[in-house]
Design a protein around this motif. Sequence first.
Motif, short mmCIF file in Angstrom:
data_model
loop_
_atom_site.label_atom_id
_atom_site.label_comp_id
_atom_site.label_asym_id
_atom_site.label_seq_id
_atom_site.Cartn_x
_atom_site.Cartn_y
_atom_site.Cartn_z
N ARG A 79 16.74 -22.62 -27.92
CA ARG A 79 16.80 -22.32 -26.50
C ARG A 79 16.16 -20.96 -26.25
O ARG A 79 16.59 -19.95 -26.81
CB ARG A 79 18.25 -22.31 -26.01
CG ARG A 79 18.39 -22.15 -24.51
CD ARG A 79 19.83 -22.40 -24.08
NE ARG A 79 20.02 -22.22 -22.66
CZ ARG A 79 19.72 -23.10 -21.72
NH1 ARG A 79 19.20 -24.26 -22.08
NH2 ARG A 79 19.93 -22.85 -20.45
N GLU A 80 15.12 -20.95 -25.41
CA GLU A 80 14.37 -19.73 -25.15
C GLU A 80 14.05 -19.64 -23.66
O GLU A 80 14.14 -20.63 -22.93
CB GLU A 80 13.07 -19.69 -25.97
CG GLU A 80 13.28 -19.65 -27.47
CD GLU A 80 11.97 -19.60 -28.22
OE1 GLU A 80 10.92 -19.71 -27.55
OE2 GLU A 80 12.00 -19.46 -29.46
N GLN A 81 13.66 -18.45 -23.25
CA GLN A 81 13.30 -18.19 -21.86
C GLN A 81 11.80 -18.07 -21.75
O GLN A 81 11.15 -17.33 -22.49
CB GLN A 81 13.97 -16.90 -21.37
CG GLN A 81 13.85 -16.68 -19.88
CD GLN A 81 14.63 -15.47 -19.43
OE1 GLN A 81 15.06 -14.68 -20.26
NE2 GLN A 81 14.83 -15.32 -18.13
N TRP A 87 14.92 -21.03 -18.43
CA TRP A 87 15.38 -21.36 -19.78
C TRP A 87 15.08 -22.81 -20.08
O TRP A 87 15.20 -23.68 -19.21
CB TRP A 87 16.87 -21.11 -19.90
CG TRP A 87 17.22 -19.66 -19.95
CD1 TRP A 87 17.50 -18.85 -18.91
CD2 TRP A 87 17.30 -18.83 -21.11
NE1 TRP A 87 17.76 -17.57 -19.32
CE2 TRP A 87 17.65 -17.52 -20.68
CE3 TRP A 87 17.11 -19.07 -22.48
CZ2 TRP A 87 17.82 -16.48 -21.57
CZ3 TRP A 87 17.29 -18.02 -23.35
CH2 TRP A 87 17.62 -16.74 -22.90
N THR A 89 15.06 -25.82 -23.56
CA THR A 89 15.47 -26.16 -24.93
C THR A 89 14.33 -26.92 -25.61
O THR A 89 13.93 -27.99 -25.13
CB THR A 89 16.74 -27.00 -24.93
OG1 THR A 89 17.78 -26.27 -24.28
CG2 THR A 89 17.18 -27.31 -26.36
N PRO A 127 8.95 -23.42 -25.76
CA PRO A 127 9.35 -22.48 -24.70
C PRO A 127 9.29 -21.05 -25.19
O PRO A 127 9.61 -20.75 -26.32
CB PRO A 127 10.79 -22.91 -24.38
CG PRO A 127 10.91 -24.30 -24.89
CD PRO A 127 9.99 -24.40 -26.05
N GLY A 128 8.92 -20.14 -24.29
CA GLY A 128 8.82 -18.74 -24.64
C GLY A 128 7.38 -18.30 -24.82
O GLY A 128 7.09 -17.11 -24.77
#
Length: 356
Positions: A79-81, A87, A89, A127-128
């Motif tokens: 899970r990252e922003q 946010w 997953t 993600p990120g």
Amino acid sequence: MLRHAIAPSRRYTKASHDVVRHPRLTSDAKILLLYVQGLTAESADRPLSEHARKLGITGRAYQKAKELLAVNGFLHERREQGVRGLWATAQLLSNVSLTPAEAATVCLGRASESLEASEAPETAMCPGARDPAVGEPAIGEPVDRVVGGQLPVDEEREKNSPHPPSEAKPDPVPAPEGKPDPAPDPAPEPGSAPDASLPPDVAEGERVLLSLRHACRELYLGAKEARTLAALAAEWLRRGITAAQLRRVLTSELPDGGVRSAVGFLRYRLVHKLPEEPRPEVPAPKPVVAAMIPCAGPGEEHLFRPVRGEELCGPCGRTEARRFWLRQRELAEGQPAPLPWRERFAAVNGPRAEPC
């Protein structure tokens, strides 16, 4: 007639023996892993639950299959922003068992590939990572929005208008240079703190009553209600009860049906559970010290302080007691031995008569 047809190569999915013969994976977990392995790049961005729903694996069966894949290292979730603050997953499903460090390396590698190959939008990006479509952030610090400063427009006023037009306020007179305007003191919130003109014990009691709302919502008091009960609470504090003890007494053992009136309930408890006034401590009588007197024992004359009216000091009293018991033992040894019980019985009752 029997007929054997071989499907084209594009319809095949290569299954590893490590997956098919895995002893701890259920059939649902293996089917879900092989199904995702054979997906195209366009369908790989969907969550794992959607693919399981297409296969009819839902509910507890899906949760069990997902748990087994994660425990054995085939499924990794992270899970990252993202760049825009959202946010997400990221799910990484592989046909070989990976450690968390290896899964993170694979995810970062996919992100770098998506940045280099911008012409391939179907490539999944973790993600990120920076989205190429998002431009560079603006330069400088964030600035608050500027509002106000506009004069009211001409409005037609009506009689008894419920919403009269706004009035233009005159510009404030600037303060002379060298003397900045003193900042106005913020107005205290009503009911948040007791009045400073009250006695210290009454102010402390009012503060305790206002804090009961944090312990029990049913004991919420207003500022005026707390002021009426502050004198009763101050009486508790004068009698040696601390603020924590008073708060515990007022909030414990509430009625089962709830508190209908917080003011009446607290007034009843403050009046009927008022502790006794502390009794003044009576000082203990000082011990009377006797005067020194001479010892009546033998030897040189010496003084001692009697405790219970004795005439001998401690060492002389012990020596005299030892001499007394030695004399008593000598007297006891000089007496004849007592007669046996048979002889004493015969001396009292006379000789035994012989039968005829």
